[in-house]
Design a protein around this motif. Structure first.
Motif, PDB file in Angstrom:
ATOM      1  N   SER A 288     102.547  14.665  89.312  1.00  0.00           N
ATOM      2  CA  SER A 288     102.594  16.084  89.300  1.00  0.00           C
ATOM      3  C   SER A 288     103.084  16.612  88.147  1.00  0.00           C
ATOM      4  CB  SER A 288     103.402  16.715  90.574  1.00  0.00           C
ATOM      5  OG  SER A 288     104.715  16.341  90.026  1.00  0.00           O
ATOM      6  N   HIS A 289     102.546  17.974  87.908  1.00  0.00           N
ATOM      7  CA  HIS A 289     103.335  18.966  86.625  1.00  0.00           C
ATOM      8  C   HIS A 289     104.765  18.695  86.628  1.00  0.00           C
ATOM      9  CE1 HIS A 289     103.429  21.726  83.523  1.00  0.00           C
ATOM     10  NE2 HIS A 289     103.894  22.510  84.436  1.00  0.00           N
TER      11      HIS A 289
ATOM     12  N   LYS B  77     106.115  15.294  85.577  1.00  0.00           N
ATOM     13  CA  LYS B  77     105.832  14.683  84.077  1.00  0.00           C
ATOM     14  C   LYS B  77     106.779  15.691  83.158  1.00  0.00           C
ATOM     15  CE  LYS B  77     100.711  13.842  84.551  1.00  0.00           C
ATOM     16  NZ  LYS B  77      99.256  14.480  84.267  1.00  0.00           N
TER      17      LYS B  77
END
Length: 392
Positions: free
Chosen positions: A107-108, A111
């Motif tokens: 997922s954003h 990360k």
């Protein structure tokens, strides 16, 4: 790769370096040899001392290893000195865990969290292998020295990147906070799965909510929090169930800080479903490690329910005498259920206990409006009172 462990007399020392080997394999590395050093305290320069460092060097040459991996965290100076002494790249447990997280984050938010932790780790090691920072000779008879200016620029760049990443994570945290407030307004009962890595949390999550979250027999199979609605019957209704990242011994503090947004799900939960690998002989130490992290993130006071998973992997003489009982965690008797998420054993009993907890919370909320001081945790504690206290 040669695995190195240093026994400093701590009770949780992994004499077989089994967990470090699993971590290395999870990262795609192949251990070829293992060596143990015993010391009263780490050597300030080489961590293991010059004699043991020579032994590690000979072992690496014999097996053709191209890297050395320590089970403990090394200081930047120790890491740099070891690399000079051994002539090989040297890394530690902290960087290995960061590498695994970098590989697994999807997922954003995940990360961003990994990027922040890696930057904070690397910011202290700018001079480790940066031979390109040496200036070329120039001028009339001038000798080039270390590139202080370049190092300062790199440090500034990393510092600015850390600042931007923290700002982006703060935004994500605010968004999660908004989502949690919406759940609170709906009076949703929130359950968070916690436990040591590879205890079977994601398998249990899939079994409970019929989801398809990634689950595998490996360390850190799940990094990103997944939340689903779990229906527990007409009386309890639906609850919110979140699968969180697994904990591990000596989890880098940078990761605890960076993953605060994800671990906030555990802090704000009404109940922690603590999954334990009952087949692991070190499960008591693993429980203690999970408790340490819960204390660090401020979730130690959240009520818990223990699910001793993987009983299908236990030998017959170690099978529990009863399907449920209580287990002492930090001086408190906590309800415990035995089962196997993979085989579906104990799932019905677990769903019943979760439903009772949700109903108890709803009842306490109603009584509090009438002026009573009964809390959700007080009501949940009564669930265990009729259980037989049986030790495994």
């Amino acid at each position: 790769m040669v695995l190195v462990g240093v026994d400093l007399g701590f009770p949780h020392f992994d004499g077989e370096l089994e967990e470090l080997g699993l971590l290395a394999q999870t990262a795609g590395l192949q251990p070829v040899a293992r060596i143990i050093a015993r010391r009263k305290a780490p050597d300030a320069a080489l961590f293991v001392g010059s004699g043991k460092a020579d032994e590690i060097k000979m072992l690496a040459e014999h097996h053709g290893a191209v890297e050395i991996l320590f089970d403990q965290a090394l200081s930047p100076a120790q890491q740099r000195n070891l690399e000079r002494h051994l002539g090989l790249p040297v890394n530690d447990r902290t960087l290995l865990i960061l590498e695994i997280f970098a590989q697994r984050a999807r997922s954003h938010e995940g990360k961003l969290q990994v990027e922040l932790a890696r930057l904070q780790y690397l910011s202290t090691r700018l001079v480790r292998r940066w031979s390109h920072l040496e200036r070329q000779r120039g001028g009339i008879g001038a000798r080039g020295g270390p590139g202080e200016t370049q190092i300062e620029l790199d440090r500034r760049m990393i510092g600015e990147t850390i600042k931007r990443t923290k700002e982006r994570l703060a935004k994500v945290k605010r968004q999660r906070g908004t989502q949690r407030r919406q759940r609170e307004r709906r009076e949703t009962f929130n359950i968070s799965l916690v436990g040591y890595t590879n205890a079977g949390k994601s398998t249990l999550f899939n079994s409970l909510v019929k989801a398809r979250a990634y689950a595998a027999d490996q360390l850190f199979a799940t990094l990103d929090t997944t939340t689903r609605q779990l229906y527990l019957g007409a009386e309890a209704g639906s609850v919110s169930l979140s699968d969180t990242v697994g904990f591990i011994r000596d989890l880098p503090h940078g990761l605890v800080d960076a993953f605060q947004a994800t671990l906030q799900e555990a802090v704000d939960a009404d109940l922690l479903l603590h999954v334990v690998d009952a087949s692991n002989p070190e499960f008591t130490e693993q429980i203690a490690q999970v408790q340490r992290v819960l204390h660090e993130i401020g979730a130690a006071e959240v009520p818990q329910l223990l699910f001793f998973n993987k009983i299908d992997a236990l030998p017959e003489e170690k099978l529990p005498l009863a399907p449920q009982d209580t287990y002492e965690v930090e001086g408190t008797q906590v309800p415990r259920i035995f089962g196997s998420a993979r085989e579906g054993v104990g799932i019905d009993l677990l769903r019943k206990a979760l439903a009772e907890a949700a109903v108890a919370r709803r009842g306490s909320m109603a009584r509090n409006e009438d002026g009573s001081l009964v809390s959700a945790s007080d009501d949940f504690g009564t669930i265990a009172t009729h259980h037989t206290n049986v030790s495994q």
